[in-house]
Structures are given as C-alpha cells and as structure tokens.
Design an enzyme around this catalytic site. Structure first.
Site, PDB file in Angstrom:
ATOM      1  N   TYR A  98       0.836  -1.199   0.000  1.00  0.00           N
ATOM      2  CA  TYR A  98       0.000   0.000   0.000  1.00  0.00           C
ATOM      3  C   TYR A  98       0.871   1.249   0.000  1.00  0.00           C
ATOM      4  O   TYR A  98       2.067   1.201   0.281  1.00  0.00           O
ATOM      5  CB  TYR A  98      -0.955   0.013   1.202  1.00  0.00           C
ATOM      6  N   CYS A  99       0.233   2.371  -0.332  1.00  0.00           N
ATOM      7  CA  CYS A  99       0.893   3.684  -0.310  1.00  0.00           C
ATOM      8  C   CYS A  99      -0.149   4.718   0.123  1.00  0.00           C
ATOM      9  O   CYS A  99      -1.113   4.377   0.802  1.00  0.00           O
ATOM     10  CB  CYS A  99       1.488   4.015  -1.683  1.00  0.00           C
ATOM     11  N   ARG A 100       0.014   5.942  -0.286  1.00  0.00           N
ATOM     12  CA  ARG A 100      -0.915   7.001   0.107  1.00  0.00           C
ATOM     13  C   ARG A 100      -2.248   6.885  -0.642  1.00  0.00           C
ATOM     14  O   ARG A 100      -3.309   6.912  -0.048  1.00  0.00           O
ATOM     15  CB  ARG A 100      -0.285   8.368  -0.145  1.00  0.00           C
ATOM     16  N   GLY A 156      -2.596   4.731  -3.780  1.00  0.00           N
ATOM     17  CA  GLY A 156      -2.694   3.536  -4.621  1.00  0.00           C
ATOM     18  C   GLY A 156      -1.832   3.578  -5.869  1.00  0.00           C
ATOM     19  O   GLY A 156      -1.617   2.549  -6.509  1.00  0.00           O
ATOM     20  N   VAL A 178      -3.812   4.655   1.933  1.00  0.00           N
ATOM     21  CA  VAL A 178      -4.197   5.051   3.289  1.00  0.00           C
ATOM     22  C   VAL A 178      -5.232   6.169   3.280  1.00  0.00           C
ATOM     23  O   VAL A 178      -5.907   6.380   4.296  1.00  0.00           O
ATOM     24  CB  VAL A 178      -2.992   5.432   4.178  1.00  0.00           C
TER      25      VAL A 178
END
Length: 118
Positions: A80-82, A84, A109
């Site tokens: 995951y990241c901020r 996608g 997130v």
C-alpha cells in the site's frame, strides 16, 4: 482491420498478476498469519502513520529492487501507499521480481478506515 472486440474497447490486455483489494478486503486478508505488509511510501510519510506491522521500503528509492529481492517471494505480500499509485507501481515490480501472491490496497491510506499507528 481490428477485431470487433478491440474496436469496441473490450480487450484491455492481460490482467495484472496481483489483486487489487478494497480496504475491507485488504484488512481481512492482511490479518492472516505469515503475511508481509509492505508500505512503499517515503520514510517521512511512514513515520507520520502506517498500518500496524508494516515494513517500509520506499518504491521511489534507488535501492528498492535490491531491498525487495531480499524478501521471501513466496509469502503473501500486501502492498500500500498514500493513494494507490505507488503501490500499483510496486506491485508490478514485485510481480516482475518473482513474488507469487501480491495484493494492492485500492485508494491507499487515504481510503483506510482504521487508525494508523506511529
């Protein structure tokens, strides 16, 4: 002449070798035993809050490929990241590196409904 399915935009090319999961699916799946939870944001973003148990390897860092090469490619890997975008990039790189079971958090997130830890 293009085949009819290509003309109407029905052919999208091969499906990604990883799964895109909504936050609820991702949360349930990542709670299983033996998974690798990989946060691919910058270290400063990770320090600001991350999912519990996550390992941080920045996908934009020059040593990303080297660092993930040291990981177990057979473990289910949840990335995951901020938002996608970077995790999609990382999921593609993990696929190319030979990882077998990869899942990507749709929306990152920003869409995560649970509290992040520091």
């Amino acid at each position: 002449m293009l085949p009819l399915f290509a003309f109407f935009g029905l052919f999208q090319g091969p499906a990604p070798a990883y799964k895109n999961l909504a936050p609820a699916q991702f949360s349930k799946a990542m709670s299983q035993k033996g998974v690798l939870l990989l946060d691919v944001r910058r270290p400063d973003e990770f320090a600001g809050g991350h999912l519990p148990g996550a390992v941080n390897i920045d996908v934009t860092a020059p040593d990303f490929a080297q660092r993930v090469a040291a990981l177990d490619k057979t473990r289910p890997t949840y990335v995951y990241c901020r938002s996608g975008a970077r995790s999609t990039r990382a999921a593609n790189q993990l696929t190319q590196a030979g990882f077998v079971h990869i899942s990507n958090l749709i929306g990152g997130v920003l869409e995560w409904p649970e509290k992040l830890v520091r």
